[in-house]
Design a protein around this motif. Structure first.
Motif, PDB file in Angstrom:
ATOM      1  N   GLY A  24      23.126  29.355 -20.544  1.00 42.17           N
ATOM      2  CA  GLY A  24      23.240  30.185 -19.546  1.00 42.17           C
ATOM      3  C   GLY A  24      23.199  29.380 -18.155  1.00 42.17           C
ATOM      4  O   GLY A  24      23.691  29.456 -17.011  1.00 42.17           O
ATOM      5  N   SER A  25      22.162  28.278 -18.423  1.00 40.36           N
ATOM      6  CA  SER A  25      21.906  27.403 -17.215  1.00 40.36           C
ATOM      7  C   SER A  25      23.139  26.509 -16.966  1.00 40.36           C
ATOM      8  O   SER A  25      23.314  26.353 -15.668  1.00 40.36           O
ATOM      9  CB  SER A  25      20.663  26.461 -17.442  1.00 40.36           C
ATOM     10  OG  SER A  25      19.380  27.097 -17.817  1.00 40.36           O
ATOM     11  N   TRP A  30      21.909  32.267 -14.883  1.00 41.00           N
ATOM     12  CA  TRP A  30      20.566  32.588 -14.326  1.00 41.00           C
ATOM     13  C   TRP A  30      20.369  33.008 -13.013  1.00 41.00           C
ATOM     14  O   TRP A  30      19.497  33.769 -12.487  1.00 41.00           O
ATOM     15  CB  TRP A  30      19.461  31.923 -15.182  1.00 41.00           C
ATOM     16  CG  TRP A  30      19.826  31.933 -16.744  1.00 41.00           C
ATOM     17  CD1 TRP A  30      19.485  30.582 -17.313  1.00 41.00           C
ATOM     18  CD2 TRP A  30      20.130  32.768 -17.460  1.00 41.00           C
ATOM     19  NE1 TRP A  30      19.660  30.893 -18.541  1.00 41.00           N
ATOM     20  CE2 TRP A  30      20.191  32.047 -18.688  1.00 41.00           C
ATOM     21  CE3 TRP A  30      20.757  34.087 -17.238  1.00 41.00           C
ATOM     22  CZ2 TRP A  30      20.660  32.865 -19.967  1.00 41.00           C
ATOM     23  CZ3 TRP A  30      21.168  34.737 -18.604  1.00 41.00           C
ATOM     24  CH2 TRP A  30      21.059  33.914 -19.974  1.00 41.00           C
ATOM     25  N   PHE A  31      20.727  31.702 -12.185  1.00 43.18           N
ATOM     26  CA  PHE A  31      20.274  31.944 -10.602  1.00 43.18           C
ATOM     27  C   PHE A  31      21.600  31.212 -10.121  1.00 43.18           C
ATOM     28  O   PHE A  31      22.203  30.293 -10.604  1.00 43.18           O
ATOM     29  CB  PHE A  31      19.163  31.087 -10.600  1.00 43.18           C
ATOM     30  CG  PHE A  31      17.989  31.348 -11.429  1.00 43.18           C
ATOM     31  CD1 PHE A  31      17.317  32.494 -10.921  1.00 43.18           C
ATOM     32  CD2 PHE A  31      17.339  30.608 -12.483  1.00 43.18           C
ATOM     33  CE1 PHE A  31      16.070  32.773 -11.852  1.00 43.18           C
ATOM     34  CE2 PHE A  31      16.576  30.941 -13.125  1.00 43.18           C
ATOM     35  CZ  PHE A  31      15.718  32.272 -12.830  1.00 43.18           C
ATOM     36  N   ALA A  32      21.631  31.685  -8.895  1.00 45.17           N
ATOM     37  CA  ALA A  32      22.679  30.968  -7.960  1.00 45.17           C
ATOM     38  C   ALA A  32      22.463  29.735  -7.734  1.00 45.17           C
ATOM     39  O   ALA A  32      21.179  29.299  -7.601  1.00 45.17           O
ATOM     40  CB  ALA A  32      22.929  31.545  -6.673  1.00 45.17           C
ATOM     41  N   PRO A  33      23.062  28.608  -7.642  1.00 46.52           N
ATOM     42  CA  PRO A  33      23.051  27.200  -7.381  1.00 46.52           C
ATOM     43  C   PRO A  33      22.169  26.921  -6.509  1.00 46.52           C
ATOM     44  O   PRO A  33      21.077  26.114  -6.550  1.00 46.52           O
ATOM     45  CB  PRO A  33      24.391  26.483  -7.317  1.00 46.52           C
ATOM     46  CG  PRO A  33      25.355  27.529  -8.029  1.00 46.52           C
ATOM     47  CD  PRO A  33      24.745  28.902  -7.535  1.00 46.52           C
ATOM     48  N   GLU A  34      22.120  27.732  -5.249  1.00 47.67           N
ATOM     49  CA  GLU A  34      21.281  27.291  -3.999  1.00 47.67           C
ATOM     50  C   GLU A  34      19.901  27.706  -4.357  1.00 47.67           C
ATOM     51  O   GLU A  34      18.899  27.371  -3.807  1.00 47.67           O
ATOM     52  CB  GLU A  34      21.898  28.055  -2.964  1.00 47.67           C
ATOM     53  CG  GLU A  34      21.960  29.475  -2.865  1.00 47.67           C
ATOM     54  CD  GLU A  34      23.139  29.893  -3.369  1.00 47.67           C
ATOM     55  OE1 GLU A  34      23.595  31.201  -3.323  1.00 47.67           O
ATOM     56  OE2 GLU A  34      23.861  28.996  -4.093  1.00 47.67           O
ATOM     57  N   LYS A  39      13.302  27.551 -10.928  1.00 43.65           N
ATOM     58  CA  LYS A  39      13.268  29.187 -11.332  1.00 43.65           C
ATOM     59  C   LYS A  39      13.476  29.272 -12.708  1.00 43.65           C
ATOM     60  O   LYS A  39      13.053  29.722 -13.457  1.00 43.65           O
ATOM     61  CB  LYS A  39      14.201  29.929 -10.485  1.00 43.65           C
ATOM     62  CG  LYS A  39      13.324  30.013  -9.060  1.00 43.65           C
ATOM     63  CD  LYS A  39      14.251  31.371  -8.509  1.00 43.65           C
ATOM     64  CE  LYS A  39      13.576  31.391  -6.940  1.00 43.65           C
ATOM     65  NZ  LYS A  39      14.758  32.389  -6.420  1.00 43.65           N
ATOM     66  N   MET A  40      14.382  27.963 -13.244  1.00 39.61           N
ATOM     67  CA  MET A  40      14.907  28.106 -14.515  1.00 39.61           C
ATOM     68  C   MET A  40      13.679  27.732 -15.597  1.00 39.61           C
ATOM     69  O   MET A  40      13.865  28.178 -16.597  1.00 39.61           O
ATOM     70  CB  MET A  40      16.108  27.245 -14.944  1.00 39.61           C
ATOM     71  CG  MET A  40      15.796  25.817 -14.720  1.00 39.61           C
ATOM     72  SD  MET A  40      17.281  24.960 -14.811  1.00 39.61           S
ATOM     73  CE  MET A  40      16.599  23.179 -14.931  1.00 39.61           C
TER      74      MET A  40
END
Length: 269
Positions: A24-25, A30-34, A39-40
């Protein structure tokens, strides 16, 4: 009891979660690049906490099963090894996002700092494995030969990957660690042999493979994260790949006390 009957399932569950997290990473799910940043590490932190709880549960199970000081010592060494390694995990996160601390060659040289935690952590694991193999009847000279062979393999590995101009601190720390983790990996083979070799239980094979996987995980770090790509490292992809190997290895080796006690009691591990 879950730990006694379903520990293989627990290891597989951790492996699935670690793999899902890594994939996922890699794909940015999981999170927007910016906003990804640190957070990961929330997911990784929860998984590391799960490993600690499992290791503590193994120690508790051992205490419930036997009052023998040897088994309890193995259980404590297993837990302490994992706890010390947590310091290395935090260091590798590089929350401050600083690079080239010691030279202008190796970008991710904070990984050398983590050796101050992973080194003692894996030394405890090596000692634990050696104690168990000795308990199982392997001669000290044979154990010593395997450890020496692992040290030489690690030394050869660092010689192959080394980049001229690398700072003394990075060079020294990675060399020492390569020798240590090489010994851990080869001891995994001897550990399986001490429990009967090819006839050993699947639990023994899993723990032994965990020792070997620890060496593989750190070989990946050395070749592709520290010294790879001319010192730039294949980052962050290699970090996600290594996470799968590392989490799986730790999930396997923490069950060493369990398979030892189960083997002595004639249970199926």
């Amino acid at each position: 009891m879950l730990i006694e009957k379903n520990y293989v399932f627990a290891v597989l569950a951790i492996l699935v979660v670690a793999t899902t997290d890594a994939v996922g990473s890699l794909l940015g799910f999981w999170f927007a690049p910016e906003t990804a940043g640190n957070k990961m590490w929330v997911i990784k932190g929860l998984l590391l906490l799960a490993l600690v709880l499992l290791s503590f549960s193994v120690k508790r199970w051992v205490y419930q099963q036997t009052s023998d000081g040897f088994y309890r010592k193995v259980a404590w060494l297993s837990l302490l090894s994992l706890l010390v390694c947590l310091g290395g995990d935090i260091t590798n996160a590089n929350f401050s996002e600083t690079f080239y601390r010691y030279d202008g060659v190796v970008k991710h040289d904070y990984l050398a700092d983590s050796v101050m935690f992973f080194g003692p952590g894996y030394l405890l694991l090596l000692i634990n494995g050696a104690l168990v193999t000795r308990r199982n009847g392997i001669k000290p000279t044979v154990i010593g030969q395997f450890i020496l062979a692992g040290v030489l393999a690690g030394a050869l590995s660092i010689f192959i990957m080394h980049i001229p101009g690398t700072g003394v601190f990075v060079k020294t720390m990675t060399s020492i660690y390569a020798a240590l983790i090489g010994a851990v990996g080869l001891l995994g083979i001897l550990l399986i042999h001490s429990f009967g070799g090819i006839r050993a239980s699947k639990g023994v094979w899993m723990v032994g493979f965990g020792f070997m996987l620890a060496a593989i995980a750190d070989a990946v770090i050395g070749h592709f994260w520290i010294y790879g790509n001319g010192g730039q490292g294949y980052y962050p992809d290699v970090r996600h790949v290594n996470w799968i190997l590392y989490a799986a290895s730790q999930a396997m080796v923490i069950y060493l006390p369990f398979v030892l006690v189960s083997h002595e009691k004639g249970k199926t591990a």
